[in-house]
Design a protein around this motif. Structure first.
Motif, PDB file in Angstrom:
ATOM      1  N   VAL A 458      25.731  43.788-114.809  1.00 56.72           N
ATOM      2  CA  VAL A 458      25.501  42.521-115.501  1.00 56.72           C
ATOM      3  C   VAL A 458      25.196  41.430-114.487  1.00 56.72           C
ATOM      4  CG1 VAL A 458      26.570  40.751-116.952  1.00 56.72           C
ATOM      5  CG2 VAL A 458      26.931  43.167-117.465  1.00 56.72           C
ATOM      6  N   THR A 459      24.060  40.801-114.675  1.00 53.98           N
ATOM      7  CA  THR A 459      23.591  39.724-113.808  1.00 53.98           C
ATOM      8  C   THR A 459      23.246  38.517-114.670  1.00 53.98           C
ATOM      9  OG1 THR A 459      21.292  40.426-114.002  1.00 53.98           O
ATOM     10  CG2 THR A 459      22.589  41.406-112.196  1.00 53.98           C
ATOM     11  N   PRO A 460      23.083  37.339-114.046  1.00 49.14           N
ATOM     12  CA  PRO A 460      22.638  36.184-114.831  1.00 49.14           C
ATOM     13  C   PRO A 460      21.325  36.452-115.569  1.00 49.14           C
ATOM     14  CG  PRO A 460      23.482  35.451-112.719  1.00 49.14           C
ATOM     15  CD  PRO A 460      23.452  36.947-112.672  1.00 49.14           C
ATOM     16  N   GLU A 461      20.436  37.220-114.941  1.00 49.06           N
ATOM     17  CA  GLU A 461      19.144  37.525-115.563  1.00 49.06           C
ATOM     18  C   GLU A 461      19.325  38.380-116.817  1.00 49.06           C
ATOM     19  OE1 GLU A 461      18.777  36.169-111.626  1.00 49.06           O
ATOM     20  OE2 GLU A 461      19.827  38.001-112.297  1.00 49.06           O
ATOM     21  N   LEU A 462      20.256  39.343-116.742  1.00 53.92           N
ATOM     22  CA  LEU A 462      20.518  40.203-117.901  1.00 53.92           C
ATOM     23  C   LEU A 462      21.110  39.366-119.046  1.00 53.92           C
ATOM     24  CD1 LEU A 462      20.729  43.278-118.891  1.00 53.92           C
ATOM     25  CD2 LEU A 462      23.143  43.033-118.375  1.00 53.92           C
ATOM     26  N   ILE A 463      22.044  38.495-118.716  1.00 57.52           N
ATOM     27  CA  ILE A 463      22.661  37.653-119.750  1.00 57.52           C
ATOM     28  C   ILE A 463      21.593  36.769-120.398  1.00 57.52           C
ATOM     29  CG2 ILE A 463      24.423  35.907-120.238  1.00 57.52           C
ATOM     30  CD1 ILE A 463      25.916  36.906-117.743  1.00 57.52           C
ATOM     31  N   ALA A 464      20.706  36.228-119.586  1.00 55.91           N
ATOM     32  CA  ALA A 464      19.648  35.369-120.120  1.00 55.91           C
ATOM     33  C   ALA A 464      18.758  36.140-121.080  1.00 55.91           C
ATOM     34  CB  ALA A 464      18.824  34.792-118.974  1.00 55.91           C
ATOM     35  N   ASN A 604      34.222  40.855-107.706  1.00 52.01           N
ATOM     36  CA  ASN A 604      33.711  39.482-107.804  1.00 52.01           C
ATOM     37  C   ASN A 604      32.776  39.360-109.010  1.00 52.01           C
ATOM     38  OD1 ASN A 604      32.275  37.054-107.457  1.00 52.01           O
ATOM     39  ND2 ASN A 604      32.710  37.076-105.262  1.00 52.01           N
ATOM     40  N   PHE A 605      33.091  38.442-109.902  1.00 52.79           N
ATOM     41  CA  PHE A 605      32.209  38.219-111.049  1.00 52.79           C
ATOM     42  C   PHE A 605      31.844  36.733-111.146  1.00 52.79           C
ATOM     43  CE2 PHE A 605      36.620  38.336-112.561  1.00 52.79           C
ATOM     44  CZ  PHE A 605      36.748  37.111-113.213  1.00 52.79           C
ATOM     45  N   GLY A 606      31.856  36.078-109.981  1.00 49.71           N
ATOM     46  CA  GLY A 606      31.583  34.642-109.942  1.00 49.71           C
ATOM     47  C   GLY A 606      30.242  34.264-110.537  1.00 49.71           C
ATOM     48  N   GLU A 607      29.225  35.089-110.271  1.00 47.93           N
ATOM     49  CA  GLU A 607      27.882  34.779-110.796  1.00 47.93           C
ATOM     50  C   GLU A 607      27.865  34.785-112.321  1.00 47.93           C
ATOM     51  OE1 GLU A 607      24.166  35.900-107.893  1.00 47.93           O
ATOM     52  OE2 GLU A 607      24.944  37.465-109.215  1.00 47.93           O
ATOM     53  N   ILE A 608      28.521  35.779-112.903  1.00 51.02           N
ATOM     54  CA  ILE A 608      28.567  35.877-114.371  1.00 51.02           C
ATOM     55  C   ILE A 608      29.301  34.665-114.952  1.00 51.02           C
ATOM     56  CG2 ILE A 608      29.370  37.265-116.318  1.00 51.02           C
ATOM     57  CD1 ILE A 608      29.319  39.712-114.476  1.00 51.02           C
ATOM     58  N   TYR A 611      27.261  31.432-114.647  1.00 54.06           N
ATOM     59  CA  TYR A 611      26.150  31.359-115.593  1.00 54.06           C
ATOM     60  C   TYR A 611      26.657  31.013-116.993  1.00 54.06           C
ATOM     61  CZ  TYR A 611      22.051  32.537-118.339  1.00 54.06           C
ATOM     62  OH  TYR A 611      20.995  32.454-119.215  1.00 54.06           O
ATOM     63  N   CYS A 612      27.760  31.675-117.395  1.00 55.83           N
ATOM     64  CA  CYS A 612      28.300  31.426-118.736  1.00 55.83           C
ATOM     65  C   CYS A 612      28.786  29.980-118.882  1.00 55.83           C
ATOM     66  CB  CYS A 612      29.441  32.400-119.027  1.00 55.83           C
ATOM     67  SG  CYS A 612      28.902  34.121-119.256  1.00 55.83           S
ATOM     68  N   GLU A 613      29.468  29.495-117.859  1.00 56.05           N
ATOM     69  CA  GLU A 613      29.962  28.111-117.921  1.00 56.05           C
ATOM     70  C   GLU A 613      28.813  27.122-117.985  1.00 56.05           C
ATOM     71  OE1 GLU A 613      32.451  27.850-114.494  1.00 56.05           O
ATOM     72  OE2 GLU A 613      34.221  28.677-115.519  1.00 56.05           O
ATOM     73  N   THR A 614      27.784  27.363-117.191  1.00 53.86           N
ATOM     74  CA  THR A 614      26.625  26.460-117.163  1.00 53.86           C
ATOM     75  C   THR A 614      25.885  26.437-118.493  1.00 53.86           C
ATOM     76  OG1 THR A 614      26.330  26.832-114.789  1.00 53.86           O
ATOM     77  CG2 THR A 614      24.424  25.957-115.995  1.00 53.86           C
ATOM     78  N   ASN A 615      25.854  27.599-119.157  1.00 55.08           N
ATOM     79  CA  ASN A 615      25.077  27.709-120.385  1.00 55.08           C
ATOM     80  C   ASN A 615      25.935  27.670-121.659  1.00 55.08           C
ATOM     81  OD1 ASN A 615      22.049  28.439-119.603  1.00 55.08           O
ATOM     82  ND2 ASN A 615      23.411  29.432-118.102  1.00 55.08           N
ATOM     83  N   GLY A 616      27.191  27.317-121.488  1.00 59.91           N
ATOM     84  CA  GLY A 616      28.054  27.137-122.654  1.00 59.91           C
ATOM     85  C   GLY A 616      28.345  28.405-123.428  1.00 59.91           C
ATOM     86  N   HIS A 620      35.337  35.707-121.340  1.00 55.44           N
ATOM     87  CA  HIS A 620      36.728  36.168-121.274  1.00 55.44           C
ATOM     88  C   HIS A 620      36.834  37.274-120.225  1.00 55.44           C
ATOM     89  CE1 HIS A 620      36.846  34.361-125.367  1.00 55.44           C
ATOM     90  NE2 HIS A 620      35.691  34.998-125.521  1.00 55.44           N
ATOM     91  N   ALA A 621      37.674  37.090-119.236  1.00 50.18           N
ATOM     92  CA  ALA A 621      37.937  38.150-118.255  1.00 50.18           C
ATOM     93  C   ALA A 621      39.171  38.927-118.691  1.00 50.18           C
ATOM     94  CB  ALA A 621      38.146  37.556-116.875  1.00 50.18           C
ATOM     95  N   ILE A 622      39.111  40.253-118.608  1.00 48.55           N
ATOM     96  CA  ILE A 622      40.232  41.104-119.033  1.00 48.55           C
ATOM     97  C   ILE A 622      40.495  42.195-118.016  1.00 48.55           C
ATOM     98  CG2 ILE A 622      39.811  40.705-121.497  1.00 48.55           C
ATOM     99  CD1 ILE A 622      38.523  43.502-121.617  1.00 48.55           C
ATOM    100  N   GLY A 623      41.680  42.767-118.096  1.00 54.45           N
ATOM    101  CA  GLY A 623      42.012  43.941-117.304  1.00 54.45           C
ATOM    102  C   GLY A 623      42.040  43.684-115.814  1.00 54.45           C
ATOM    103  N   ASP A 624      41.594  44.693-115.052  1.00 57.66           N
ATOM    104  CA  ASP A 624      41.623  44.590-113.602  1.00 57.66           C
ATOM    105  C   ASP A 624      40.669  43.527-113.072  1.00 57.66           C
ATOM    106  OD1 ASP A 624      43.489  46.555-113.575  1.00 57.66           O
ATOM    107  OD2 ASP A 624      42.237  48.099-112.662  1.00 57.66           O
ATOM    108  N   ALA A 625      39.744  43.070-113.918  1.00 60.44           N
ATOM    109  CA  ALA A 625      38.885  41.969-113.501  1.00 60.44           C
ATOM    110  C   ALA A 625      39.708  40.705-113.283  1.00 60.44           C
ATOM    111  CB  ALA A 625      37.798  41.715-114.540  1.00 60.44           C
ATOM    112  N   VAL A 626      40.847  40.605-113.970  1.00 55.61           N
ATOM    113  CA  VAL A 626      41.755  39.469-113.759  1.00 55.61           C
ATOM    114  C   VAL A 626      42.615  39.743-112.533  1.00 55.61           C
ATOM    115  CG1 VAL A 626      43.608  38.081-114.763  1.00 55.61           C
ATOM    116  CG2 VAL A 626      41.797  39.012-116.230  1.00 55.61           C
ATOM    117  N   ARG A 627      43.294  40.885-112.549  1.00 57.76           N
ATOM    118  CA  ARG A 627      44.024  41.373-111.377  1.00 57.76           C
ATOM    119  C   ARG A 627      44.350  42.847-111.620  1.00 57.76           C
ATOM    120  NH1 ARG A 627      47.816  38.779-114.349  1.00 57.76           N
ATOM    121  NH2 ARG A 627      49.812  39.851-114.685  1.00 57.76           N
TER     122      ARG A 627
END
Length: 645
Positions: A458-464, A604-608, A611-616, A620-627
């Motif tokens: 998943v990249t910003p381009e894919l989300i777009a 690291n999912f900072g890019e995702i 992008y989501c924050e910028t585009n409203g 939601h981060a879940i599981g091991d993505a949180v810790r």
């Protein structure tokens, strides 16, 4: 496949059961502090009765007000009858039958210091001058009467059957076993004397219930890990005595909580499926009594084979119905592939039960356990397009809940297969069922029509391009690197690479990290390595394993000859050795391969997120993505987020 024997009726005295499946008594901590039935207990049982189970037994139910620990159900006084009647009425209304397990807990009631421990012989308390006294004759007579009175209450409460618990090191088993019973009076010595208390309890129960009411008895096939304990031959002799005294059905279990044999009470994935069936078959053959097989029976085909093979008359399907309360209905409908399988992880049902921090039992595979009413899925008010980044079990759990609620989830997984680290964990010895469960979860997601894209990070381009309404980040974690001199040398690898089969190891192998993953890697490489050494900074290894899995893993490691160094820190890696610091001293350990297993950190999912924050876009981060943590927590979090969208 049809399961004709499993779902055939059986008649025991005047009780007709629609099938051969028994949901056993299991501790839940769902009762009130003062031991009353709660709506939570009722909902828990109703879900399994509605799911098609033939006979539900309540959890261990205390017969004595003096030995009745908090948060356990009790039947020791008449005041408990109305609540128990609500439970039986609800089970009956759901199409099931209700049994109650009468229990006198012996040493187990020590979990509540206000209660009296009732045991046959004195037991010194280690580290103190106190000795827990054995029961005198008045206490024995009182206990016998308590079983009889509790049986009377069970009839008034509307139960269809009673089970007398004579196993697992509780008071009756402690009388029967020569390991615990050192008495020299008429209740000790010979098997006939050791059986006397149990037979008196059975007689008291039988006298207080209708002739047509079945009496089950849970019994250990033999004593494990107890030198000079019960043999299966003695158990067979005792069961024949119990049958003559009025017991109709033998529920053949194993284990005790006074030794490592506790692994047989709530058997983890390390024990073979159906490990106790042959014991049940022998006891059945030699006593001629109706018998229930118990012990990691979690598949309808396995259950059918046991029954059709004339090894037992009924089967206990316990934790498998915790994982999926619709187990029976799905099997009867020919949809066994959609059963959510118990994998024997013990994270929620046992580790949660013994934890002082967890209010009641849970289940890794079923976050709705204990929340049956409030977790009923509610259709979404508006169908949303939800992008799920990651196809591990947390991402798949979220996607399937979303799909059932009417949303359109899209799962994008960077690798070429679903299942994530849960599937990888299944590469460790004895954990094949975990891998299969993770892969089956992926197949189920596809069958349910969930859009899955493999090889798609998943990249910003894919989300777009997808323009989702919301995004769930379930990208998991990756191994932490060991930052010491030599940490990047070519013979240094990590646990994920080894378990995934991407890196073969041989010769002298040193594993840095003695947690769950490090120890499983040690087992995994045993055979290909000439020697294995585990290095752990803390004072003990296996601190992140639950008690029962820890017993199994440590026994296996001991048998393999692996060396374990604790309070030891790797400070340098050289081409042919590692340097260890322990208690201020440095030492070299020759090695050919170093495997790093010091834990994992979130990817690291900072890019995702950015992008989501910028585009409203709600994200939601879940599981091991949180810790990084237990799979139990990841799945529960995924379910909660998916229900809220």
């Amino acid at each position: 496949m049809a399961y004709n024997t499993l779902f055939s009726p059986i008649r025991i005295r005047e009780l007709e059961l629609k099938n051969r499946v028994m949901f056993p008594a299991m501790g839940t901590k769902m009762a009130t502090e003062d031991k009353f039935v709660t709506q939570q207990v009722i909902d828990y049982h109703v879900a399994r009765a509605e799911g098609g189970c033939g006979l539900n037994f309540s959890e261990v139910c205390s017969v004595s007000a003096k030995a009745s620990p908090k948060k356990f159900l009790a039947i020791s006084e008449d005041k408990y009858i109305p609540g128990l009647k609500k439970l039986t009425d609800a089970i009956h209304e759901a199409g099931g039958k209700a049994g109650v397990q009468l229990w006198l807990g012996g040493m187990a009631v020590g979990s509540d210091p206000e209660q009296t421990i009732m045991i046959p012989s004195p037991v010194p308390v280690p580290g103190t001058e106190y000795t827990i006294p054995g029961m005198d004759l008045d206490a024995i007579r009182e206990a016998v009467e308590a079983f009889g009175e509790s049986a009377r209450r069970a009839v008034e409460a509307g139960f269809d059957a009673i089970e007398f618990h004579a196993g697992h090191n509780y008071t009756p088993h402690s009388f029967l076993s020569p390991f615990f019973n050192r008495r020299t009076d008429e209740y000790g010595g010979s098997l006939e004397n050791r059986a006397r208390f149990l037979l008196e309890c059975i007689g008291a129960i039988r006298r207080n219930i209708p002739e047509g009411m079945p009496l089950f008895m849970r019994v250990d096939a033999h004593d494990d890990y107890l030198e000079g304990g019960l043999t299966i031959e003695e158990v067979i002799r005792f069961c024949s005595m119990a049958g003559a005294a009025g017991v109709d059905v033998l529920d053949v279990s194993r284990g005790n909580f006074s030794s490592s044999a506790i692994i047989y009470e709530v058997p983890p994935i390390d024990l073979p499926r159906g490990f106790n069936v042959e014991n049940a078959a022998r006891i059945r053959k030699e006593t001629g009594m109706l018998t229930v097989a118990v012990g990691r029976i979690n598949d309808p085909a396995q259950a059918e084979e046991i029954l059709a093979g004339d090894k037992a008359d009924m089967v206990v399907i316990g934790r498998a119905q915790l994982a999926d309360p619709d187990f029976c209905n799905k099997a009867m409908a020919g949809d066994a592939a959609s059963i959510i399988r118990c994998v024997g992880c013990n994270q929620g049902c046992y580790d949660g039960f013994v934890s002082t921090e967890v209010p009641y039992i849970t289940c890794l595979r079923n976050p709705a356990l204990g929340k049956e009413a409030e977790y009923k899925l509610v259709p979404a008010a508006r169908a949303k397009r939800v992008l799920v980044a990651g196809g591990g079990i947390a991402g798949l759990e979220a996607a399937m809940v979303l799909k059932k609620r009417g949303h359109h989830p899209i799962v994008c997984e960077a690798s070429q297969e679903l299942g994530g680290q849960f599937a990888l964990a299944g590469e460790a010895p004895r954990k094949e069922e975990m891998k299969e469960a993770a892969l089956a979860m992926g197949r189920q997601a596809v069958r349910e029509g969930i859009e899955v894209r493999l090889g798609t990070p998943v990249t910003p381009e894919l989300i777009a391009g997808l323009q989702p309404d919301e995004v769930i980040i379930a990208v998991g974690a990756e191994p932490m690197q060991l930052r010491v001199p030599g940490g990047q040398l070519p013979h240094v690898t990590n646990s994920h690479e080894v378990l995934a089969g991407k890196t073969a190891v041989s010769g002298r192998v040193v594993i840095i990290g003695g947690g769950l993953v490090g120890l499983e890697v040690a087992e995994y490489v045993h055979g290909s390595a000439s020697s294995v050494t585990v290095v752990e900074m803390q004072e003990q290894v296996a601190k992140d394993l639950g008690q029962l899995r820890s017993i199994c893993v440590m026994e296996s490691l001991h048998a393999s000859g692996a060396a374990i160094l604790t309070e030891a820190k790797c400070v340098e890696i050289r081409e042919d050795a590692i340097v260890i610091e322990s208690k201020g001293q440095l030492a070299e350990y020759p090695c050919d391969t170093v495997v790093v297993a010091i834990g994992a950190r979130s990817r690291n999912f900072g890019e995702i997120l950015s992008y989501c924050e910028t585009n409203g876009i709600p994200c939601h981060a879940i599981g091991d993505a949180v810790r990084a943590r237990r799979a139990l927590n990841a799945v529960a979090e995924a379910n909660e987020v998916a229900r809220a969208i």
